[in-house]
Motif scaffolding. Structure first.
Motif, PDB file in Angstrom:
ATOM      1  N   ASP A   1       0.817  -1.210   0.000  1.00 23.52           N
ATOM      2  CA  ASP A   1       0.000   0.000   0.000  1.00 23.52           C
ATOM      3  C   ASP A   1       0.853   1.264   0.000  1.00 23.52           C
ATOM      4  OD1 ASP A   1      -2.208  -1.623   0.038  1.00 23.52           O
ATOM      5  OD2 ASP A   1      -2.531  -1.442   2.205  1.00 23.52           O
ATOM      6  N   PHE A   2       2.034   1.202   0.592  1.00 25.53           N
ATOM      7  CA  PHE A   2       2.909   2.366   0.622  1.00 25.53           C
ATOM      8  C   PHE A   2       3.498   2.660  -0.755  1.00 25.53           C
ATOM      9  CE2 PHE A   2       3.491   1.048   5.183  1.00 25.53           C
ATOM     10  CZ  PHE A   2       2.767   2.108   5.693  1.00 25.53           C
ATOM     11  N   ARG A   3       3.572   1.658  -1.604  1.00 25.23           N
ATOM     12  CA  ARG A   3       4.164   1.811  -2.935  1.00 25.23           C
ATOM     13  C   ARG A   3       3.262   2.611  -3.869  1.00 25.23           C
ATOM     14  NH1 ARG A   3       4.877  -3.647  -5.589  1.00 25.23           N
ATOM     15  NH2 ARG A   3       2.708  -3.262  -6.066  1.00 25.23           N
ATOM     16  N   GLU A   4       1.981   2.642  -3.599  1.00 27.19           N
ATOM     17  CA  GLU A   4       1.036   3.271  -4.519  1.00 27.19           C
ATOM     18  C   GLU A   4       1.335   4.746  -4.772  1.00 27.19           C
ATOM     19  OE1 GLU A   4      -2.792   2.576  -2.855  1.00 27.19           O
ATOM     20  OE2 GLU A   4      -2.728   0.420  -3.241  1.00 27.19           O
ATOM     21  N   GLU A   5       1.661   5.481  -3.733  1.00 29.53           N
ATOM     22  CA  GLU A   5       1.840   6.928  -3.885  1.00 29.53           C
ATOM     23  C   GLU A   5       3.193   7.303  -4.478  1.00 29.53           C
ATOM     24  OE1 GLU A   5       1.331  10.929  -1.212  1.00 29.53           O
ATOM     25  OE2 GLU A   5       0.266   9.120  -0.649  1.00 29.53           O
ATOM     26  N   THR A   6       4.263   6.636  -4.057  1.00 29.39           N
ATOM     27  CA  THR A   6       5.604   7.007  -4.511  1.00 29.39           C
ATOM     28  C   THR A   6       6.140   6.107  -5.614  1.00 29.39           C
ATOM     29  OG1 THR A   6       6.640   5.620  -2.836  1.00 29.39           O
ATOM     30  CG2 THR A   6       6.219   7.920  -2.247  1.00 29.39           C
ATOM     31  N   GLY A   7       5.610   4.918  -5.717  1.00 23.21           N
ATOM     32  CA  GLY A   7       6.124   3.971  -6.688  1.00 23.21           C
ATOM     33  C   GLY A   7       7.263   3.127  -6.143  1.00 23.21           C
TER      34      GLY A   7
ATOM     35  N   ALA B   1       8.885   5.562   0.270  1.00 18.92           N
ATOM     36  CA  ALA B   1       7.765   5.889   1.155  1.00 18.92           C
ATOM     37  C   ALA B   1       8.166   5.759   2.621  1.00 18.92           C
ATOM     38  CB  ALA B   1       6.568   4.981   0.856  1.00 18.92           C
ATOM     39  N   ILE B   2       8.908   4.717   2.951  1.00 20.57           N
ATOM     40  CA  ILE B   2       9.358   4.517   4.335  1.00 20.57           C
ATOM     41  C   ILE B   2      10.337   5.618   4.739  1.00 20.57           C
ATOM     42  CG2 ILE B   2      10.567   2.957   5.905  1.00 20.57           C
ATOM     43  CD1 ILE B   2       7.729   2.064   5.044  1.00 20.57           C
ATOM     44  N   ALA B   3      11.188   6.053   3.816  1.00 18.68           N
ATOM     45  CA  ALA B   3      12.121   7.148   4.108  1.00 18.68           C
ATOM     46  C   ALA B   3      11.362   8.451   4.375  1.00 18.68           C
ATOM     47  CB  ALA B   3      13.099   7.333   2.957  1.00 18.68           C
ATOM     48  N   ILE B   4      10.324   8.699   3.604  1.00 12.63           N
ATOM     49  CA  ILE B   4       9.495   9.896   3.796  1.00 12.63           C
ATOM     50  C   ILE B   4       8.818   9.845   5.158  1.00 12.63           C
ATOM     51  CG2 ILE B   4       7.419  11.088   2.980  1.00 12.63           C
ATOM     52  CD1 ILE B   4       8.288  10.138   0.131  1.00 12.63           C
ATOM     53  N   ILE B   5       8.256   8.697   5.501  1.00 11.07           N
ATOM     54  CA  ILE B   5       7.590   8.540   6.792  1.00 11.07           C
ATOM     55  C   ILE B   5       8.587   8.715   7.932  1.00 11.07           C
ATOM     56  CG2 ILE B   5       6.414   6.869   8.288  1.00 11.07           C
ATOM     57  CD1 ILE B   5       5.091   5.758   5.715  1.00 11.07           C
ATOM     58  N   GLY B   6       9.782   8.170   7.772  1.00 12.36           N
ATOM     59  CA  GLY B   6      10.809   8.299   8.805  1.00 12.36           C
ATOM     60  C   GLY B   6      11.236   9.736   9.027  1.00 12.36           C
ATOM     61  N   LYS B   7      11.404  10.488   7.940  1.00 11.29           N
ATOM     62  CA  LYS B   7      11.794  11.894   8.074  1.00 11.29           C
ATOM     63  C   LYS B   7      10.678  12.715   8.717  1.00 11.29           C
ATOM     64  CE  LYS B   7      15.149  11.838   4.372  1.00 11.29           C
ATOM     65  NZ  LYS B   7      15.592  12.364   3.092  1.00 11.29           N
TER      66      LYS B   7
END
Length: 107
Positions: free
Chosen positions: A19-25, A30-36
Motif C-alpha cells: 500500500d505504501f508503494r502506490e503513492e511514490t512507486g 515511502a518509508i524514508a518519507i515517513i521516517g523523516k
C-alpha cells in the motif's frame, strides 16, 4: 498538522507494505518519507514538552519538590499517552497529508 488532534492509533498496527508503494512507486522511498516526517514530529513534541516543563523548573532542586509536583507529572503523562511520532507520520502519509519531493526525479 496538529499531532494532538490526529486520529492515529496509539498502538502498533500491522500494515501491508504494498500500500505504501502506490503513492511514490517505491516502498523504500515511502518509508524514508515517513521516517523523516516522524523525526520532525518527534522534535516538535520534545520542544513543546521541554517548554512546558521549564515552567516548573526552579533554581534549587531538591528531591521533595520533585515528588510533590503533580502538575508536572500530569503533563508528562499526557505526552506519554499521545501516539508515537512514527504512527502519526504513517497516518499522515496514508491520508495524503505529507508534502514531499524528490529532487533527483525532478531533473
Amino acid at each position: 498538522m496538529d499531532y494532538k488532534k490526529t486520529n492515529a492509533p496509539t498502538n502498533t498496527v500491522t500494515r501491508d507494505m504494498v500500500d505504501f508503494r502506490e503513492e511514490t512507486g517505491n516502498v523504500y522511498e515511502a518509508i524514508a518519507i515517513i521516517g523523516k516526517r516522524a523525526n520532525q514530529i518527534s522534535v516538535e513534541m520534545k520542544d513543546e514538552l521541554k517548554k512546558k516543563l521549564e515552567e516548573f523548573s526552579s533554581s534549587s532542586d531538591n528531591l521533595e519538590e520533585v515528588f510533590e509536583n503533580r502538575e508536572q507529572i500530569e503533563i508528562s503523562r499526557y505526552y506519554e499517552r499521545l501516539p508515537k511520532p512514527t504512527l502519526i507520520a504513517t497516518q499522515e502519509f496514508t491520508e495524503g497529508n505529507v508534502y514531499y519531493r524528490n529532487p533527483l526525479k525532478e531533473n
